[in-house]
Scaffold this active site. Structure first.
Site, mmCIF file in Angstrom:
data_model
loop_
_atom_site.group_PDB
_atom_site.id
_atom_site.type_symbol
_atom_site.label_atom_id
_atom_site.label_comp_id
_atom_site.label_asym_id
_atom_site.label_seq_id
_atom_site.Cartn_x
_atom_site.Cartn_y
_atom_site.Cartn_z
ATOM 1 N N GLU A 61 0.823 -1.210 0.000
ATOM 2 C CA GLU A 61 0.000 0.000 0.000
ATOM 3 C C GLU A 61 0.861 1.264 0.000
ATOM 4 O OE1 GLU A 61 -2.964 -0.089 -0.684
ATOM 5 O OE2 GLU A 61 -3.648 -2.100 -0.098
ATOM 6 N N ARG A 84 -18.260 -0.114 4.466
ATOM 7 C CA ARG A 84 -19.346 -0.749 3.692
ATOM 8 C C ARG A 84 -20.057 -1.786 4.559
ATOM 9 N NH1 ARG A 84 -18.971 -5.124 0.778
ATOM 10 N NH2 ARG A 84 -16.732 -5.198 1.107
ATOM 11 N N CYS A 91 -8.304 -1.316 7.761
ATOM 12 C CA CYS A 91 -6.892 -1.388 7.345
ATOM 13 C C CYS A 91 -6.343 -0.003 7.004
ATOM 14 C CB CYS A 91 -6.719 -2.331 6.155
ATOM 15 S SG CYS A 91 -6.916 -4.058 6.623
ATOM 16 N N HIS A 114 -1.485 -5.493 2.120
ATOM 17 C CA HIS A 114 -2.695 -6.324 2.027
ATOM 18 C C HIS A 114 -2.346 -7.662 1.383
ATOM 19 C CE1 HIS A 114 -5.967 -3.090 2.560
ATOM 20 N NE2 HIS A 114 -6.355 -4.117 3.298
HETATM 21 N N1 PCA Z 1 -8.884 -6.354 6.308
HETATM 22 C C1 PCA Z 1 -9.806 -5.255 6.470
HETATM 23 C C2 PCA Z 1 -9.758 -4.939 7.933
HETATM 24 C C3 PCA Z 1 -9.156 -6.127 8.597
HETATM 25 C C4 PCA Z 1 -8.544 -6.903 7.499
HETATM 26 O O1 PCA Z 1 -7.830 -7.914 7.637
HETATM 27 C C5 PCA Z 1 -9.501 -4.076 5.536
HETATM 28 O O2 PCA Z 1 -8.990 -4.286 4.414
HETATM 29 O O3 PCA Z 1 -9.789 -2.926 5.882
#
Ligand code: PCA
Length: 222
Positions: A86, A96, A149, A172
């Site tokens: 990211e 959402r 996140c 991610h």
């Molecule tokens: N993914 C979510 C929040 C916790 C996770 O593992 C996100 O992409 O915001």
């Protein structure tokens, strides 16, 4: 004699399961690295709740307690096919679906009066080049979303704003294969590959000079 910063641990975080899942691949990967050593630093894993109210506080407590040499926070991005490095966290919470406490903020800031955004402090091109060299599918992502996140990435970089030398960022990861079975057609990544990816990212974060030269831009426009 080991330089003092070398003795500081590296903090990595993953989330608890959310949205009805039984596992969160981010916590599975992160906890598998707990106690290991990377570039001479001890790795400490911390679980964050998928909760807008509790995640930033848990993270700030861990930062205060550990004073880490670097931080990588990890989260699940179901539906994404590869490791996503990211680039940016924005000062917005816009959910959402409800979080694990039933809270669903709409168009709220992460930090009232905070900057619009923070850029990652991970050397993204070097991380990407090293991941590709290791045979791991990965990309740079220009949005961490507007859910927990993104909030955690923003809270992390906000908490470290006065500690300019501490590298930190957010990654991610896709579903585990076991989760993808329940989401027909969704891409997934085996846990061993995710674990290797995190090792590569942490290693490059701590020692960017050891990474291969970043590939030139592909020229693709999208
Ligand atoms: N993914 C979510 C929040 C916790 C996770 O593992 C996100 O992409 O915001």
């Amino acid at each position: 004699m080991t330089p003092i910063r070398h003795r500081l641990p590296v903090l990595i975080t993953g989330f608890d399961p959310f949205a009805g899942e039984a596992v969160n691949p981010s916590w599975e990967a992160v906890r598998s690295l707990d106690g290991s050593r990377i570039e001479g630093h001890r790795v400490v894993a911390c679980q964050l709740p998928t909760s807008f109210s509790r995640a930033p506080r848990t993270l700030r407590n861990a930062l205060r307690e550990l004073q880490p040499a670097g931080v990588v926070c990890v989260g699940q991005a179901g539906g994404r096919p590869q490791i996503s490095l990211e680039r940016v966290a924005i000062n917005v919470c816009d959910a959402r679906i409800a979080d694990n406490d039933g809270s669903r903020p709409c168009n709220e800031p992460v930090v009232s009066g905070g900057p619009d955004a923070y850029f990652t402090r991970l050397p993204l091109p070097a991380c990407l080049a090293s991941l590709h060299l290791a045979g791991i599918p990965a990309e740079i992502s220009n949005t961490a979303g507007t859910y927990v996140c993104n909030q955690v990435m923003y809270a992390l970089l906000h908490a470290l704003r006065a500690r300019r030398r501490v590298p930190a960022g957010f990654v991610h990861i896709p579903y585990l294969p076991s989760q993808a079975l329940a989401h027909r057609g969704a891409p997934s990544m085996p846990p061993d590959l995710v674990r290797s990816a995190l090792r590569v990212i942490i290693s490059v974060m701590l020692n960017p000079s050891k990474s291969p030269p970043a590939a030139p831009p592909s020229g693709r426009e999208d």
